[in-house]
Design an enzyme around this catalytic site. Structure first.
Site, short mmCIF file in Angstrom:
data_model
loop_
_atom_site.label_atom_id
_atom_site.label_comp_id
_atom_site.label_asym_id
_atom_site.label_seq_id
_atom_site.Cartn_x
_atom_site.Cartn_y
_atom_site.Cartn_z
N LYS A 1 2.45 6.21 0.12
CA LYS A 1 3.90 5.55 -0.87
C LYS A 1 3.99 5.71 -1.92
O LYS A 1 4.52 6.29 -2.69
CB LYS A 1 4.90 5.27 0.13
CG LYS A 1 4.99 5.37 2.01
CD LYS A 1 6.03 4.42 2.11
CE LYS A 1 5.58 2.58 2.37
NZ LYS A 1 4.42 2.59 3.20
N ARG B 1 14.08 0.04 6.14
CA ARG B 1 12.74 0.24 7.54
C ARG B 1 13.70 0.01 8.85
O ARG B 1 12.48 -1.00 9.62
CB ARG B 1 11.69 -1.27 6.92
CG ARG B 1 10.68 -0.90 6.46
CD ARG B 1 10.03 -1.91 5.98
NE ARG B 1 8.88 -2.19 5.57
CZ ARG B 1 8.03 -2.13 4.36
NH1 ARG B 1 8.74 -1.11 3.69
NH2 ARG B 1 6.99 -2.51 4.46
N ARG C 1 -8.19 -1.23 -0.52
CA ARG C 1 -7.49 -1.08 -1.51
C ARG C 1 -7.43 -2.23 -2.98
O ARG C 1 -7.59 -3.18 -2.55
CB ARG C 1 -5.22 -0.77 -1.01
CG ARG C 1 -5.07 -1.18 -2.23
CD ARG C 1 -2.89 -0.73 -1.96
NE ARG C 1 -2.58 -1.65 -0.77
CZ ARG C 1 -1.74 -1.36 0.10
NH1 ARG C 1 -0.61 -0.57 -0.10
NH2 ARG C 1 -0.90 -2.26 0.86
N ARG D 1 -4.29 -8.00 -1.92
CA ARG D 1 -2.59 -8.07 -1.68
C ARG D 1 -3.54 -9.16 -0.57
O ARG D 1 -3.99 -8.90 0.36
CB ARG D 1 -2.42 -6.85 -1.18
CG ARG D 1 -0.99 -6.33 -1.87
CD ARG D 1 -0.12 -5.42 -1.95
NE ARG D 1 0.58 -5.72 -0.80
CZ ARG D 1 1.38 -4.61 -0.24
NH1 ARG D 1 1.41 -3.42 -1.06
NH2 ARG D 1 2.01 -4.15 1.17
N ARG E 1 1.75 -5.12 10.36
CA ARG E 1 2.54 -4.22 9.88
C ARG E 1 2.94 -2.89 10.68
O ARG E 1 3.52 -2.42 10.65
CB ARG E 1 2.27 -4.13 8.58
CG ARG E 1 1.88 -6.12 7.45
CD ARG E 1 0.79 -5.56 6.67
NE ARG E 1 1.30 -4.31 5.49
CZ ARG E 1 0.35 -4.05 4.87
NH1 ARG E 1 -1.08 -4.83 4.35
NH2 ARG E 1 0.80 -3.69 3.85
P1 AP5 Z 1 -0.79 3.25 -1.06
O1 AP5 Z 1 -0.25 4.77 -1.30
O2 AP5 Z 1 -0.77 1.92 -1.79
O3 AP5 Z 1 0.05 3.44 0.60
P2 AP5 Z 1 1.73 2.20 0.78
O4 AP5 Z 1 1.97 3.85 1.85
O5 AP5 Z 1 2.50 2.31 -0.64
O6 AP5 Z 1 1.67 1.40 1.61
P3 AP5 Z 1 1.69 0.18 1.62
O7 AP5 Z 1 0.85 -1.20 2.49
O8 AP5 Z 1 2.20 -0.58 0.06
O9 AP5 Z 1 3.49 -0.11 2.40
P4 AP5 Z 1 3.81 -1.13 3.47
O10 AP5 Z 1 4.97 -0.25 3.75
O11 AP5 Z 1 3.37 -2.01 4.46
O12 AP5 Z 1 4.26 -2.79 2.26
P5 AP5 Z 1 5.16 -2.79 1.23
O13 AP5 Z 1 4.74 -3.28 0.34
O14 AP5 Z 1 6.95 -1.59 1.08
O15 AP5 Z 1 -1.82 3.22 -0.72
C1 AP5 Z 1 -2.82 2.64 -0.37
C2 AP5 Z 1 -4.54 2.69 -0.45
O16 AP5 Z 1 -4.56 4.23 0.14
C3 AP5 Z 1 -4.54 2.50 -1.19
O17 AP5 Z 1 -5.94 1.67 -2.07
C4 AP5 Z 1 -4.89 4.27 -1.42
O18 AP5 Z 1 -5.48 4.10 -3.35
C5 AP5 Z 1 -5.20 4.46 -0.84
N1 AP5 Z 1 -5.00 6.42 -1.31
C6 AP5 Z 1 -3.42 7.02 -1.01
N2 AP5 Z 1 -3.37 8.10 -0.84
C7 AP5 Z 1 -4.73 9.05 0.41
C8 AP5 Z 1 -5.33 9.35 0.35
N3 AP5 Z 1 -4.25 10.51 0.22
N4 AP5 Z 1 -6.64 10.15 0.82
C9 AP5 Z 1 -6.93 8.42 0.31
N5 AP5 Z 1 -7.02 7.15 0.05
C10 AP5 Z 1 -6.00 7.06 -0.46
O19 AP5 Z 1 6.17 -4.25 2.31
C11 AP5 Z 1 5.38 -4.79 2.12
C12 AP5 Z 1 5.86 -6.80 2.69
O20 AP5 Z 1 7.11 -6.68 2.57
C13 AP5 Z 1 6.49 -5.76 4.86
O21 AP5 Z 1 5.57 -6.47 5.20
C14 AP5 Z 1 7.83 -6.44 4.48
O22 AP5 Z 1 7.46 -8.03 5.03
C15 AP5 Z 1 7.84 -6.60 3.36
N6 AP5 Z 1 9.56 -5.41 2.87
C16 AP5 Z 1 9.77 -4.42 2.26
N7 AP5 Z 1 10.35 -3.53 2.29
C17 AP5 Z 1 11.46 -4.49 3.41
C18 AP5 Z 1 12.01 -3.58 4.27
N8 AP5 Z 1 12.75 -3.03 3.16
N9 AP5 Z 1 12.91 -4.56 4.84
C19 AP5 Z 1 12.04 -6.42 5.49
N10 AP5 Z 1 10.87 -6.48 4.80
C20 AP5 Z 1 10.52 -5.06 4.19
#
Ligand code: AP5
Length: 247
Positions: free
Chosen positions: A47, A122, A161, A194, A205
């Site tokens: 994402k 979410r 990552r 991270r 997660r």
């Molecule tokens: P990347 O694009 O960075 O992945 P992502 O989908 O953005 O994953 P996140 O880990 O950031 O999502 P998340 O939902 O767990 O975390 P968030 O910050 O929202 O890709 C990952 C890696 O793979 C990278 O190294 C990239 O280079 C590589 N890659 C990408 N595409 C690829 C491909 N096609 N092929 C190969 N490699 C690839 O949330 C963190 C925390 O915040 C949560 O746990 C929660 O505690 C809190 N939080 C956030 N939002 C909410 C909410 N709405 N409600 C409640 N709590 C929340």
């Protein structure tokens, strides 16, 4: 304007190059249609990698609740202090906290043409509150992009990552390596990993995703808004799928 009253930025102090670049961007963006998109998918599904590409192409703002919460934790704001414990454990923070930050963030001028919601909603409660918020403004979600992928692939993506904290640029030691290991390509600043990108936290997660977030996909499926992507493909292939869906 000019003499910088009322906290407004003084345009005389903005460089000509920056001013012209922004002017050209606004001219390119003016005819673009409005769009309101949700990106949904498990941690590591891509994402955050795809969002900046869609943002720039379609002139949208990118609202990532995870990035906003991490910034609040780093700045030790009251919001950050409340969110830190859940985030460290890989659990979701409370619905009220995130709904509040999204409501505020959507008011930014950069969201004029619409937005990409990355990591929000979410839970079904968050989705209902978002729908209410948009209905009050007379708008609604156009598409929900589902980054469908098998859990087995995510472990390697998450543990490899590397992030540039101030821009949010993300790299991968194997799939998207920086030119110099540990260094951001554009600024030369150090990259970090991270705190929640460990195998142990990834487990919670993923558990939170399947239990609390997958029902959000069903919620929007009922309105026929969901488009399935093949998030296991290479990044360029996922970008091409997105371009097709959004053309
Ligand atoms: P990347 O694009 O960075 O992945 P992502 O989908 O953005 O994953 P996140 O880990 O950031 O999502 P998340 O939902 O767990 O975390 P968030 O910050 O929202 O890709 C990952 C890696 O793979 C990278 O190294 C990239 O280079 C590589 N890659 C990408 N595409 C690829 C491909 N096609 N092929 C190969 N490699 C690839 O949330 C963190 C925390 O915040 C949560 O746990 C929660 O505690 C809190 N939080 C956030 N939002 C909410 C909410 N709405 N409600 C409640 N709590 C929340």
């Amino acid at each position: 304007m000019g003499s910088g009253g009322g906290g407004m930025m003084d345009l005389e102090d903005v460089t000509t190059v920056d001013l012209m670049t922004e002017l050209l961007r606004r001219m390119r963006c003016a005819p673009k249609p409005e769009r309101r998109l949700i990106l949904i998918g498990p941690p590591g599904s891509g994402k955050g990698t795809q969002s900046p590409i869609i943002r720039d192409e379609h002139c949208l703002c990118h609202l990532a609740t995870g990035d906003m919460l991490r910034a609040a934790v780093a700045a030790k704001t009251p919001l950050g202090i409340k969110a830190k414990e859940a985030m460290d454990k890989g659990e979701l923070v409370s619905d009220d906290l995130v709904v509040g930050i999204i409501d505020e963030a959507m008011k930014k001028p950069s969201c004029e043409k619409g937005f990409i919601l990355d990591g929000f909603p979410r839970t079904v409660v968050q989705a209902q509150k978002l729908d209410e918020m948009l209905a009050n403004k007379g708008t609604k979600i156009d598409k929900v992009l589902n980054f469908a992928i098998d859990d087995a692939i995510l472990e390697e993506r998450i543990t490899g990552r590397w992030i540039h904290p101030s821009s949010g640029r993300s790299y991968h030691s194997k799939f998207a390596p920086p030119k110099v290991p540990g260094i951001d390509d554009l600024t030369g600043e150090p990259l970090i990993q991270r705190k929640d990108d460990t195998l142990e936290v990834l487990k919670s997660r993923l558990e939170a995703f399947h239990r609390q977030t997958e029902p959000v996909i069903d919620y929007y499926s009922k309105e026929s808004l969901v488009v399935q992507l093949h998030a296991e493909k290479r990044p360029e292939e996922v970008t091409a799928e997105l371009q097709k869906v959004l053309s």
